[in-house]
Motif scaffolding. Structure first.
Motif, mmCIF file in Angstrom:
data_model
loop_
_atom_site.group_PDB
_atom_site.id
_atom_site.type_symbol
_atom_site.label_atom_id
_atom_site.label_comp_id
_atom_site.label_asym_id
_atom_site.label_seq_id
_atom_site.Cartn_x
_atom_site.Cartn_y
_atom_site.Cartn_z
ATOM 1 N N ALA A 57 85.697 94.054 51.240
ATOM 2 C CA ALA A 57 87.108 94.281 50.906
ATOM 3 C C ALA A 57 87.252 94.977 49.560
ATOM 4 O O ALA A 57 88.102 95.865 49.403
ATOM 5 N N HIS A 58 86.434 94.597 48.593
ATOM 6 C CA HIS A 58 86.489 95.259 47.281
ATOM 7 C C HIS A 58 86.016 96.712 47.366
ATOM 8 O O HIS A 58 86.583 97.579 46.703
ATOM 9 N N ILE A 59 85.010 96.959 48.166
ATOM 10 C CA ILE A 59 84.550 98.342 48.350
ATOM 11 C C ILE A 59 85.650 99.168 49.013
ATOM 12 O O ILE A 59 85.932 100.294 48.587
ATOM 13 N N PHE A 60 86.290 98.600 50.017
ATOM 14 C CA PHE A 60 87.387 99.298 50.683
ATOM 15 C C PHE A 60 88.530 99.584 49.714
ATOM 16 O O PHE A 60 89.112 100.674 49.717
ATOM 17 N N SER A 61 88.864 98.604 48.860
ATOM 18 C CA SER A 61 89.958 98.825 47.908
ATOM 19 C C SER A 61 89.583 99.878 46.867
ATOM 20 O O SER A 61 90.449 100.635 46.413
ATOM 21 N N LEU A 62 88.306 99.945 46.478
ATOM 22 C CA LEU A 62 87.868 101.007 45.562
ATOM 23 C C LEU A 62 88.027 102.378 46.205
ATOM 24 O O LEU A 62 88.467 103.329 45.549
ATOM 25 N N ILE A 63 87.673 102.473 47.466
ATOM 26 C CA ILE A 63 87.840 103.737 48.184
ATOM 27 C C ILE A 63 89.315 104.114 48.242
ATOM 28 O O ILE A 63 89.680 105.273 48.019
ATOM 29 N N GLN A 64 90.172 103.147 48.512
ATOM 30 C CA GLN A 64 91.609 103.402 48.559
ATOM 31 C C GLN A 64 92.135 103.855 47.196
ATOM 32 O O GLN A 64 92.934 104.785 47.108
ATOM 33 N N LEU A 65 91.703 103.190 46.127
ATOM 34 C CA LEU A 65 92.138 103.567 44.780
ATOM 35 C C LEU A 65 91.702 104.986 44.437
ATOM 36 O O LEU A 65 92.469 105.768 43.872
ATOM 37 N N LYS A 66 90.470 105.297 44.771
ATOM 38 C CA LYS A 66 89.951 106.625 44.461
ATOM 39 C C LYS A 66 90.686 107.698 45.283
ATOM 40 O O LYS A 66 91.024 108.758 44.764
ATOM 41 N N ARG A 67 90.932 107.392 46.534
ATOM 42 C CA ARG A 67 91.620 108.352 47.402
ATOM 43 C C ARG A 67 93.067 108.581 46.938
ATOM 44 O O ARG A 67 93.572 109.706 46.963
ATOM 45 N N ASP A 68 93.720 107.512 46.484
ATOM 46 C CA ASP A 68 95.104 107.634 46.016
ATOM 47 C C ASP A 68 95.206 108.154 44.580
ATOM 48 O O ASP A 68 96.300 108.386 44.092
ATOM 49 N N GLY A 69 94.066 108.286 43.918
ATOM 50 C CA GLY A 69 94.055 108.805 42.547
ATOM 51 C C GLY A 69 94.511 107.818 41.506
ATOM 52 O O GLY A 69 94.934 108.182 40.424
ATOM 53 N N LYS A 70 94.406 106.522 41.799
ATOM 54 C CA LYS A 70 94.860 105.493 40.875
ATOM 55 C C LYS A 70 93.744 104.914 40.021
ATOM 56 O O LYS A 70 93.975 104.091 39.165
#
Length: 72
Positions: A57-70
């Protein structure tokens, strides 16, 4: 092997004041991975599965953060 939970807790506690959510998530992945190793070594498979899902879940959230530019 018995020191892994202590090491994980110390690393987590020292990183609580991080400003970057990206770095903090990375620390969470690291510390939870130590628990994954510990649980697998002691054959605590229910905790192992939960810890592995937490790392995922943390890896997925990191991917989401990086993709969203946050990520900072």
């Amino acid at each position: 092997m018995e020191l892994l939970p202590i090491l994980s807790t110390v690393i987590y506690t020292c990183s609580l004041d991080m400003k970057s959510i990206y770095r903090f998530k990375f620390v969470l992945i690291l510390t939870q991975s130590l628990w994954v190793v510990y649980d697998f070594y002691y054959q605590n498979y229910s905790a192992f599965a939960f810890d592995l899902l937490t790392v995922s879940a943390h890896i997925f959230s990191l991917i989401q953060l990086k993709r969203d530019g946050k990520a900072q």
